[in-house]
Design a protein around this motif. Sequence first.
Motif, short mmCIF file in Angstrom:
data_model
loop_
_atom_site.label_atom_id
_atom_site.label_comp_id
_atom_site.label_asym_id
_atom_site.label_seq_id
_atom_site.Cartn_x
_atom_site.Cartn_y
_atom_site.Cartn_z
N ALA A 130 17.46 -68.41 38.97
CA ALA A 130 17.35 -68.08 40.39
C ALA A 130 16.92 -66.63 40.58
CB ALA A 130 18.69 -68.33 41.09
N MET A 131 17.48 -65.72 39.78
CA MET A 131 17.15 -64.30 39.89
C MET A 131 15.70 -64.03 39.47
SD MET A 131 19.62 -62.68 41.25
CE MET A 131 19.19 -60.98 40.91
N ILE A 132 15.23 -64.76 38.45
CA ILE A 132 13.83 -64.60 38.02
C ILE A 132 12.88 -65.03 39.14
CG2 ILE A 132 12.05 -65.46 36.44
CD1 ILE A 132 14.25 -65.65 34.30
N SER A 133 13.16 -66.19 39.73
CA SER A 133 12.32 -66.67 40.84
C SER A 133 12.40 -65.71 42.03
CB SER A 133 12.76 -68.07 41.27
OG SER A 133 12.52 -69.00 40.25
N MET A 134 13.61 -65.25 42.33
CA MET A 134 13.79 -64.31 43.44
C MET A 134 13.03 -63.01 43.16
SD MET A 134 15.05 -63.53 46.38
CE MET A 134 16.56 -64.28 46.95
N GLY A 135 13.01 -62.60 41.91
CA GLY A 135 12.26 -61.40 41.53
C GLY A 135 10.78 -61.54 41.84
N PHE A 136 10.22 -62.71 41.51
CA PHE A 136 8.81 -62.97 41.82
C PHE A 136 8.57 -62.96 43.33
CE2 PHE A 136 8.43 -64.80 37.47
CZ PHE A 136 7.29 -64.11 37.07
N GLY A 231 25.23 -46.85 59.57
CA GLY A 231 25.89 -46.47 58.32
C GLY A 231 25.77 -47.49 57.20
N VAL A 232 24.87 -48.47 57.34
CA VAL A 232 24.69 -49.49 56.30
C VAL A 232 23.77 -48.95 55.21
CG1 VAL A 232 23.85 -51.82 55.78
CG2 VAL A 232 24.99 -51.36 57.97
N ASN A 233 24.22 -49.04 53.96
CA ASN A 233 23.39 -48.68 52.81
C ASN A 233 22.44 -49.84 52.55
OD1 ASN A 233 22.34 -48.29 50.16
ND2 ASN A 233 24.04 -46.92 49.70
N ILE A 234 21.20 -49.70 53.00
CA ILE A 234 20.25 -50.81 52.98
C ILE A 234 20.00 -51.33 51.56
CG2 ILE A 234 17.90 -51.52 53.48
CD1 ILE A 234 19.63 -51.24 55.93
N GLN A 235 19.85 -50.42 50.59
CA GLN A 235 19.55 -50.85 49.22
C GLN A 235 20.68 -51.71 48.66
OE1 GLN A 235 16.15 -50.12 49.26
NE2 GLN A 235 16.52 -49.91 47.07
N VAL A 236 21.91 -51.23 48.81
CA VAL A 236 23.07 -51.98 48.32
C VAL A 236 23.22 -53.29 49.08
CG1 VAL A 236 25.59 -51.98 48.11
CG2 VAL A 236 24.29 -49.90 47.59
N PHE A 237 23.03 -53.23 50.40
CA PHE A 237 23.18 -54.41 51.24
C PHE A 237 22.17 -55.50 50.85
CE2 PHE A 237 21.73 -56.73 55.03
CZ PHE A 237 22.91 -57.36 55.40
N ARG A 238 20.90 -55.12 50.70
CA ARG A 238 19.87 -56.10 50.33
C ARG A 238 20.13 -56.67 48.94
NH1 ARG A 238 14.81 -55.73 53.19
NH2 ARG A 238 13.66 -56.06 51.25
N SER A 239 20.60 -55.83 48.02
CA SER A 239 20.92 -56.31 46.67
C SER A 239 22.05 -57.34 46.71
CB SER A 239 21.33 -55.14 45.77
OG SER A 239 20.27 -54.22 45.62
N LEU A 240 23.06 -57.08 47.54
CA LEU A 240 24.17 -58.02 47.67
C LEU A 240 23.71 -59.34 48.27
CD1 LEU A 240 27.14 -55.76 48.87
CD2 LEU A 240 26.99 -57.03 46.73
N LEU A 241 22.82 -59.28 49.27
CA LEU A 241 22.29 -60.50 49.86
C LEU A 241 21.57 -61.35 48.81
CD1 LEU A 241 20.79 -59.68 53.39
CD2 LEU A 241 22.94 -60.79 52.84
N VAL A 242 20.74 -60.69 48.00
CA VAL A 242 19.99 -61.40 46.96
C VAL A 242 20.93 -62.02 45.94
CG1 VAL A 242 18.40 -61.09 45.02
CG2 VAL A 242 17.89 -60.02 47.21
N ILE A 243 21.90 -61.24 45.46
CA ILE A 243 22.82 -61.72 44.43
C ILE A 243 23.68 -62.87 44.94
CG2 ILE A 243 24.83 -61.10 43.03
CD1 ILE A 243 23.61 -58.28 42.79
N LEU A 244 24.26 -62.72 46.13
CA LEU A 244 25.14 -63.76 46.66
C LEU A 244 24.38 -65.04 46.98
CD1 LEU A 244 27.43 -61.60 48.99
CD2 LEU A 244 28.09 -62.75 46.87
N SER A 245 23.19 -64.92 47.55
CA SER A 245 22.39 -66.12 47.83
C SER A 245 21.98 -66.81 46.54
CB SER A 245 21.14 -65.77 48.66
OG SER A 245 20.28 -64.91 47.94
N SER A 246 21.68 -66.02 45.50
CA SER A 246 21.31 -66.60 44.20
C SER A 246 22.50 -67.27 43.53
CB SER A 246 20.74 -65.51 43.29
OG SER A 246 19.56 -64.96 43.82
N VAL A 247 23.68 -66.66 43.62
CA VAL A 247 24.89 -67.27 43.03
C VAL A 247 25.17 -68.62 43.69
CG1 VAL A 247 27.40 -67.08 42.90
CG2 VAL A 247 25.98 -65.14 42.26
#
Length: 337
Positions: A130-136, A231-247
């Motif tokens: 899932a992470m490989i596909s998401m990376g593409f 006050g949202v850390n966009i980089q961390v927030f987007r990374s969490l969205l990607v990881i949680l959706s992939s999990v």
Amino acid sequence: MKKRRYVLSFFILGILLLFFLALNLCAGSVSVPLKEVLHILLGGEADGTFTDIIMEIRFPRALAAAVLGGGLALSGYLLQTFFHNPIAGPFILGISSGAKLVVALVMVFALGRAIHISSMVMIAAAFVGAMISMGFVLLMSRMMDRMSMLIVSGVMIGYICSAVTDFIVTFADDSNIVNLHNWSKGSFSGISWENVALMSVVTFLASVLVFFMSKPISAYQMGESYAKNMGVNIQVFRSLLVILSSVLSACVTAFAGPVSFVGIAVPHLVKSLFRTAKPILMIPGCFLGGAVFCLLCDLLARTLFVPTELSISTVTAVFGAPIVIFVMVHRKKEKAE
């Protein structure tokens, strides 16, 4: 008035969940009376055949459909939030297909050498895919300005992964490996209690984390600039969205194979029911809606053409695809206005 609607919506989803759960336990090639089902679930003595059918086959399968359906709908909601696109989803973007490919490779390697693989290994393999596909997909998103082209790229990635998976499964020598063909089409059959326990833990933890992100998601829906000012850390927030959706999507693929359109259709159905886009309501609403949707679809897959069983994706596509078409047409009308 709004609070009353929200309470009523959750009540409707709860009733539908119990209703379809009961139907899944009662209906099938062998009909089991509801009274007998309740007696078995409460630990009473009953006909041995009925007990085996309910406790070893139908009940774990129904729970798996509810848990994985909820997780898949939530994954779709996160991806739609991430890409600001109403038709983004793990199946459309090729994420489910990428997970399927890696799981198939691991299973072929293990079965060909008589190696036992645990459910956790399956989830890990699906997550990597899932992470490989998401990376593409993320790479494509940086190269393309138009979101429609990103969706097309995701579909192409999905087709490539599916073609490679079908090639692997078709030309496998071992008879057990050839049986992976059924899994590769999507099915909730063959789920054990051990599988249910593991998928429930993974899905529950991921869903709780998503729920705690309700406020950042609400801010992000207003735009990245607004979220930064809040006050949202966009980089961390987007990374969490990607990881949680992939999990979440990986957990579904590991146990049930790729399941189409649930991640796209359910968030829109829930949004129409609640008439709001508030994450604090949409997150639990999507989970319940996904559970109801998959219980209904799995019931139809099992019972429409008994004893033949349809793949779950065949049924979800029948219901999900028209919703996607409606969303695209409705969005075009909104832009025209």
